[in-house]
Design a protein around this motif. Sequence first.
Motif, PDB file in Angstrom:
ATOM      1  N   TYR A 170      46.097  35.428  31.695  1.00  0.00           N
ATOM      2  CA  TYR A 170      44.924  34.552  31.688  1.00  0.00           C
ATOM      3  C   TYR A 170      45.312  33.109  31.369  1.00  0.00           C
ATOM      4  CZ  TYR A 170      42.330  38.966  31.528  1.00  0.00           C
ATOM      5  OH  TYR A 170      41.825  40.203  31.786  1.00  0.00           O
TER       6      TYR A 170
ATOM      7  N   ASP B 286      38.503  36.986  36.904  1.00  0.00           N
ATOM      8  CA  ASP B 286      37.435  37.974  36.942  1.00  0.00           C
ATOM      9  C   ASP B 286      37.969  39.322  37.415  1.00  0.00           C
ATOM     10  OD1 ASP B 286      34.528  38.589  36.766  1.00  0.00           O
ATOM     11  OD2 ASP B 286      34.852  38.996  38.911  1.00  0.00           O
TER      12      ASP B 286
ATOM     13  N   LEU C 179      39.957  40.866  34.706  1.00  0.00           N
ATOM     14  CA  LEU C 179      39.099  41.449  33.663  1.00  0.00           C
ATOM     15  C   LEU C 179      38.580  42.816  34.084  1.00  0.00           C
ATOM     16  CD1 LEU C 179      37.065  38.322  32.506  1.00  0.00           C
ATOM     17  CD2 LEU C 179      38.751  39.616  31.182  1.00  0.00           C
TER      18      LEU C 179
ATOM     19  N   ASP D 281      39.853  46.198  32.348  1.00  0.00           N
ATOM     20  CA  ASP D 281      38.791  46.690  31.452  1.00  0.00           C
ATOM     21  C   ASP D 281      39.111  48.095  30.946  1.00  0.00           C
ATOM     22  OD1 ASP D 281      36.041  46.521  30.293  1.00  0.00           O
ATOM     23  OD2 ASP D 281      35.755  48.253  31.629  1.00  0.00           O
TER      24      ASP D 281
ATOM     25  N   TYR E 196      41.816  47.844  28.378  1.00  0.00           N
ATOM     26  CA  TYR E 196      41.306  47.466  27.058  1.00  0.00           C
ATOM     27  C   TYR E 196      40.729  48.668  26.324  1.00  0.00           C
ATOM     28  CZ  TYR E 196      41.655  42.635  28.686  1.00  0.00           C
ATOM     29  OH  TYR E 196      42.117  41.449  29.152  1.00  0.00           O
TER      30      TYR E 196
END
Length: 480
Positions: free
Chosen positions: A44, A154, A157, A161, A164
């Motif tokens: 990022y 995006d 992410l 996800d 994470y």
Amino acid sequence: MSSIQKKIWALAMVVLLIMASIWVSLIYYNQKMQDQYNEILERYLVMNEVTSTSQQMVTVLNNYLHTPISDNYEQIDQSKLEMEKLKEKVVDFKNADNELALTNYVNLIDSLMEAVNRSIMFHPESETENAIKTFKEATNISNYISEMTLTLIDTELKTYDRLYRGIINQSEEIKQLGIWLLLLISLLLLLFTYWFSLRITKPVEKLTQAASELSKGRFDRKVEVDSKDEIAFLAKAFDHMRVNINNLISEIHQKAQLEKELQQSKLLLRESQLRSLQNQINPHFLFNTLNTISKKAYLEGSEETSDLLVSVSDLLRYNLKHLDKSTTLFDEVEVLKQYIFIQKARFTDRLTFYTDIDESCLPVEIPGLTIQPIVENAVIHAVEPIEDGGTIWFRVKDGGDRVIIEVEDNGPGMTDDKRKQIMDGEVDTTKGQGSGIGLSNVVKRLRLFNGYEDVIMIESCLGKGTKVTINILKERGVEA
């Protein structure tokens, strides 16, 4: 280092090894999650930095186009270098999921750098319109890069996800695993510590019980410890001490019993001998009678008969007086002379008696009634049963620290079995005859008197006579 110390160090090393294993495992998984998180964060940051650098490059290019000085040009070069570095990092981010998007992203970066280079190239050549056109192109590309960056972030992410959430779940699982692992290791340590403590305390407990038993006088229980350390060595030494004490006590009991039996034997021997003699005659009546007969014989002119009766009376008196005590060899020789005088009157020429006496040896002490029973035995077996009679030799010699007494005859002798029986006290050679004090009795009394076995020796051979040798210590003065 002792075995117990080794065990303690082994326990400490096991605990340290387990703790180190837990620590290394936790550090490894924590570092792994941290690396994953840093990798995503770096993606990022790099993409965001690409956007910032592209915008900065357009700004610096605009400054240079309006004011073409060296400082602005150097800033453009510096921005280009930073962009090259960022491009290399973006290339490393490629994977199967984002390869196409990142390829386009890298191409946009290359296009931006080419537009900046063309704009710089057109400006010095007074192609202002081309330079401005190229500048606008670079500005548009920078905007595309910014939009592309947002799109990629995006996408990242959405892509990460699940990662994470996986990291969060993995962290929770590791936490639970750590708790269970800690409980399991604690249980194993408790079990290992219990087993380890038993390996030390169990032998000590056995040793304590053994000491308690010994303190109560129980020496028959063996001390057994199956460990292989200093406690086992101590237990072996303790058991060896127990065996030695037990053997010592048994030996003391045996010696006490033997001493008791010896004393009883001595008392019984004396008592039986005294009773045997005293029950045979009434001393006072016999002495008075013999004295009366002796005086009467003397008054009637029978002097030889009177002397014989006096010798018999003195012999009996000596026998009753000295049976239970020691006397001198001189007294023994004197009473032997009286005994031979009596036997001479009985056997006349059938009895030949020779003496060889060292007068210096006569003061030595000897048990009472030792010589006469030996000579009496020779008379009974070597003179009495033989028609022509026999010869007896009596010798007293000086043997240095002892006196040697020999009584020898030329009688029929005896077998080795009978000689051994006499030496072992199993046969009485004069039982039922003479004074009743046999050769076996003399052997026992001489051994008790001198305190050793070889005090008397018997040599005999069938048809060649018998020789009895007595060794009396000169310094010995204990009563029999």
